[in-house]
Design a protein around this motif. Structure first.
Motif, PDB file in Angstrom:
ATOM      1  N   GLN A 245      -4.156   8.642  -7.913  1.00 42.75           N
ATOM      2  CA  GLN A 245      -4.465   8.223  -6.552  1.00 42.75           C
ATOM      3  C   GLN A 245      -5.740   7.414  -6.445  1.00 42.75           C
TER       4      GLN A 245
ATOM      5  N   GLY B 185      -5.492   8.901   2.355  1.00 39.26           N
ATOM      6  CA  GLY B 185      -6.334   8.629   1.197  1.00 39.26           C
ATOM      7  C   GLY B 185      -7.800   8.685   1.611  1.00 39.26           C
TER       8      GLY B 185
ATOM      9  N   ALA C 135       0.831  -1.203   0.000  1.00 40.29           N
ATOM     10  CA  ALA C 135       0.000   0.000   0.000  1.00 40.29           C
ATOM     11  C   ALA C 135       0.863   1.250   0.000  1.00 40.29           C
TER      12      ALA C 135
ATOM     13  N   GLN D 261      -1.720   7.547   5.008  1.00 42.47           N
ATOM     14  CA  GLN D 261      -1.389   8.393   3.877  1.00 42.47           C
ATOM     15  C   GLN D 261      -2.491   9.375   3.520  1.00 42.47           C
TER      16      GLN D 261
ATOM     17  N   TYR E 290     -10.817   4.529  -2.255  1.00 38.92           N
ATOM     18  CA  TYR E 290     -10.160   3.242  -2.108  1.00 38.92           C
ATOM     19  C   TYR E 290     -11.125   2.112  -2.432  1.00 38.92           C
TER      20      TYR E 290
ATOM     21  N   GLY F 146       0.987   3.699  -2.952  1.00 36.15           N
ATOM     22  CA  GLY F 146       0.449   5.002  -2.588  1.00 36.15           C
ATOM     23  C   GLY F 146       1.335   6.126  -3.101  1.00 36.15           C
TER      24      GLY F 146
ATOM     25  N   THR G  50      -5.302   3.641  -6.224  1.00 39.04           N
ATOM     26  CA  THR G  50      -4.463   3.011  -5.214  1.00 39.04           C
ATOM     27  C   THR G  50      -5.089   1.744  -4.661  1.00 39.04           C
TER      28      THR G  50
ATOM     29  N   SER H 201      -3.529  -2.066  -5.162  1.00 40.17           N
ATOM     30  CA  SER H 201      -2.993  -2.848  -4.055  1.00 40.17           C
ATOM     31  C   SER H 201      -3.800  -4.124  -3.864  1.00 40.17           C
TER      32      SER H 201
ATOM     33  N   ASN I  38      -3.241   3.026   3.772  1.00 40.81           N
ATOM     34  CA  ASN I  38      -3.553   4.029   2.755  1.00 40.81           C
ATOM     35  C   ASN I  38      -4.433   5.135   3.302  1.00 40.81           C
TER      36      ASN I  38
END
Ligand SMILES: Nc1ncnc2c1ncn2[C@@H]1O[C@H](COP(=O)(O)OP(=O)(O)OP(=O)(O)O)[C@@H](O)[C@H]1O
Ligand SMILES: [Mg+2]
Lengths: 397, 262
Positions: free
Chosen positions: B81, B177, B68, B175, B182, B72, B84, B88, B171
């Motif tokens: 993005q 996200g 991830a 990060q 996602y 990412g 992502t 993954s 993620n």
């Protein structure tokens, strides 16, 4: 009746190391044979070849007309059901307790109920004096006990051919004597063909009908017990007397120089006595039937008497009872048989069968008079009750 | 049967390979022979699961996280993005989880199987079993191989779930996200055959690990050292085979199944 095992020209090697070459012998049906030989001469390898665990490069092993070295896998498994094998180290299943170990063949090959299995297993455990140890794991018992448990497992299906790899090693003298008697009694009752590998000279002298010896990659000799016990072969003499001096050395291949030096010079160690010579063979426990194998052997040996060396011939003749002499048409004390038993064996055998027939007396039922009680009870514990006598029928199921 | 053995370079390796295949075929045939060893099978499943579940979970969380994190930062650079999550998931389900499963089945399960069978062999238990008219392949090897396959399948499912959750956590939480993106991208790229190939791989890896372990266990060099060496070799051989098979399967899969977004 047991099954005859014929071995013809068998040779086995591991890589470049030849173990033995050109071994030919016949284990006659229902007789007891012993195979001797110094450590490392491939006796265990021979036994494993007989059950198809190792494949010899050359030669045949014939059982019921099937060559074990060349038959299919499924046929091999079929034939193996005739065998009961005691491995050198017992080869018990380490994850099962003794009871389950002995019960294993019954559970695999028969449809017996747990109650029946329990009865048979306990009977065999009693036979080898292991009562009370059923719940122990093989890792928790002594080497001698493992060996006896292995024997119980080998016998549980009433095999027709019994192979024992050093059944007596790790046993005390009393248990060894009991074991010898057990094997004889077993043979008297189920008439199985038995092959024993042993280093124990007492067993070799008193138990077998036939004796053989492996040495230096060859079968030195195989024949009636009288032949080996009276032999002049230096290897046999040294082995049977347990001497240091002789062709058998620590490294198995003694070089000629060492042998010559020994013969010329020093005789150290305890004074040597010659224990060769024929001692009477063990008889089945009183009350059991006579050993049919021994009777057949007598016929065979008498028929081939002329082929034996003189000393062995004399030994055979000396061991005959008056009854035998009459049977083989000899006058007491006279050397050679007048009318050798040329008639077919089958025609002769019936007269030799015990009057009470084949069926073994149930243990205890044929008990002798009370004055005799103690020793017989001891032996009785080792007696082979044929309680589960109908197992063979269930096996094919 | 054992005819004079030819000796040219590589003959031994060829012979071993042949025997390995023969064992595989024997196992295949013995699987359908009655009676099936149910108890042994269940015991082995339990055993293999018990030695592999915890390490697998512990390995798959950081594995999912690494993927991830890597993806990412990569997707951020190329401005994708929103994909992502999907990427993954694909990476974890198709590649990471069968491999993690395989490593653990081979390393933890296979080595245990090999050591067990090997010590039985040198104690002559296997010989004794053959002499008692029971085939050790049917009695011991089949339940173990099937157990390795089943546990492989289940572990693979577990690794996928744990890995995806780990990826999600890293993620979204680490990060920054968006959860919606996602999850939404899941269905954009990923498709059902991805899951199938993952499970097929796991099944096959379990089979190979089981067969190699059993083969080395049944044919160790004599002595306790022989068993140790056999275990060692079985793990190494299994790894080599698994990565090779994984490569082949992936290549075939990518050719056969069209990617969802093209
Ligand atoms: N699987 C094997 N691979 C290679 N060599 C072997 C194997 N099994 C046995 N041997 C060799 O065969 C020879 C005979 O071994 P074996 O075990 O048959 O001896 P033995 O006569 O039974 O001895 P002992 O009386 O000590 O039991 C030994 O030299 C041994 O090194
Ligand atoms: Mg031996």
């Amino acid at each position: 009746m047991g099954v005859e095992v014929v071995v013809e020209g068998l040779s086995k090697s591991f890589g470049s190391q030849a173990i033995w070459r050109d071994v030919s012998l016949t284990l006659p049906a229902g007789e007891i044979s012993v195979l001797l030989g110094p450590s490392g001469t491939g006796k265990s390898v021979f036994l494993k070849s007989l059950v198809g665990l190792l494949t010899p490069e050359r030669g045949k092993i014939l059982i019921n007309g099937v060559d074990l070295c060349r038959c299919s896998e499924s046929k091999l498994y079929e034939i193996r059901k005739l065998f009961g094998v005691l491995f050198q180290d017992g080869a018990l299943f380490g994850s099962m307790n003794l009871f389950d170990n002995v019960a294993f063949p019954l559970r695999e090959h028969t449809r017996k109920t747990e109650a029946e299995i329990r009865r048979i297993v306990l009977e065999k455990m009693e036979m080898v004096e292991l009562v009370g140890a059923e719940r122990k794991l093989p890792g928790e018992i002594s080497g001698g006990m493992r060996k006896r448990a292995g024997l119980a497992r080998a016998l549980v299906l009433d095999p027709e051919i019994i192979l024992c790899d050093e059944p007596d090693s790790g046993l005390d003298p009393v248990r060894t004597a009991n074991l010898s008697q057990l094997l004889i009694d077993l043979n008297a009752q189920i008439d199985a063909t038995i092959l024993i590998v042993t280093h124990n000279i007492t067993v070799a002298r008193t138990v077998p009908d036939n004796l053989g010896m492996l040495f230096r990659r060859e079968l030195v000799m195989f024949g009636p017990r009288e032949m080996l016990l009276t032999s002049d072969n230096p290897v046999v003499v040294q082995f049977i007397n347990g001497r240091r001096v002789g062709p058998i050395g620590m490294s198995e291949e003694k070089d000629q120089a060492a042998v010559a030096a020994e013969l010329a010079g020093h005789q150290s160690g305890p004074p040597d006595e010659d224990v060769r010579g024929i001692v009477p063979q063990l008889e089945p426990t009183p009350g059991l039937p006579r050993r049919q194998g021994a009777l057949r052997r007598k016929d065979r040996v008498m028929r081939d008497l002329h082929a034996l060396p003189a000393a062995a011939r004399q030994g055979v003749l000396d061991s005959l009872t008056d009854e035998d002499r009459a049977r083989y048409g000899m006058l007491a004390g006279v050397g050679a048989p007048v009318a050798p038993a040329a008639q077919p064996v089958s025609a002769v055998v019936p007269e030799w069968q015990p009057r009470h027939g084949h069926l073994p007396a149930p243990p205890g039922a044929a008990g002798p008079d009370p004055s005799d009680q103690r020793p017989v009870r001891r032996r009785g514990r080792w007696r082979f009750g044929r309680g589960g006598g109908n197992q063979r029928g269930g096996r094919s199921a | 049967m054992s005819s004079p053995t030819p000796s040219f370079p590589g003959a031994a390796a060829l012979r071993e390979t042949g025997r390995l295949f023969a064992l595989g075929i024997d196992v295949g045939r013995a699987t359908f022979k009655r009676p099936f060893q149910v108890r042994e099978f269940i015991q082995q499943c339990w055993f293999i699961a018990s030695v592999t579940i915890l390490p697998t979970a512990l390995v798959s969380i950081p594995f999912g996280a690494v993927i991830a994190l890597q993806l990412g930062s990569l997707t951020k650079q190329i401005g994708a993005q929103s994909f992502t999550g999907a990427a993954s998931v694909l990476a974890i389900i198709q590649q990471a989880s069968p491999i993690v499963t395989a490593l653990l089945i081979a390393g933890a399960g296979g080595s245990a199987i090999c050591a067990d069978l090997g010590s039985r062999t040198i104690r002559e238990e296997i010989d004794a079993m053959r002499v008692l008219g029971v085939s050790p392949v049917q009695r011991l090897v089949v339940p173990r191989v099937l157990a390795a396959m089943l546990v492989g399948l289940l572990l693979n499912g577990m690794v996928s779930v744990v890995g995806v959750l780990g990826g999600y956590f890293f993620n979204v939480v680490m990060q920054g996200g968006t959860p919606g993106a996602y999850l939404a991208s899941f269905s954009a790229l990923a498709q059902l055959p991805d899951l199938w190939i993952s499970e097929i791989k796991a099944l096959l890896f379990g089979f190979i690990a089981g067969i190699v372990a059993a083969y080395r266990g049944l044919n160790p060099a004599p002595g306790p050292k022989g068993v140790g060496d056999a275990v060692n070799q079985s793990v190494v051989i299994t790894f080599l085979l698994l990565f090779l098979v994984n490569f082949v399967l992936t290549a075939i899969y990518l050719q056969v199944v069209p990617p969802k977004v093209s």
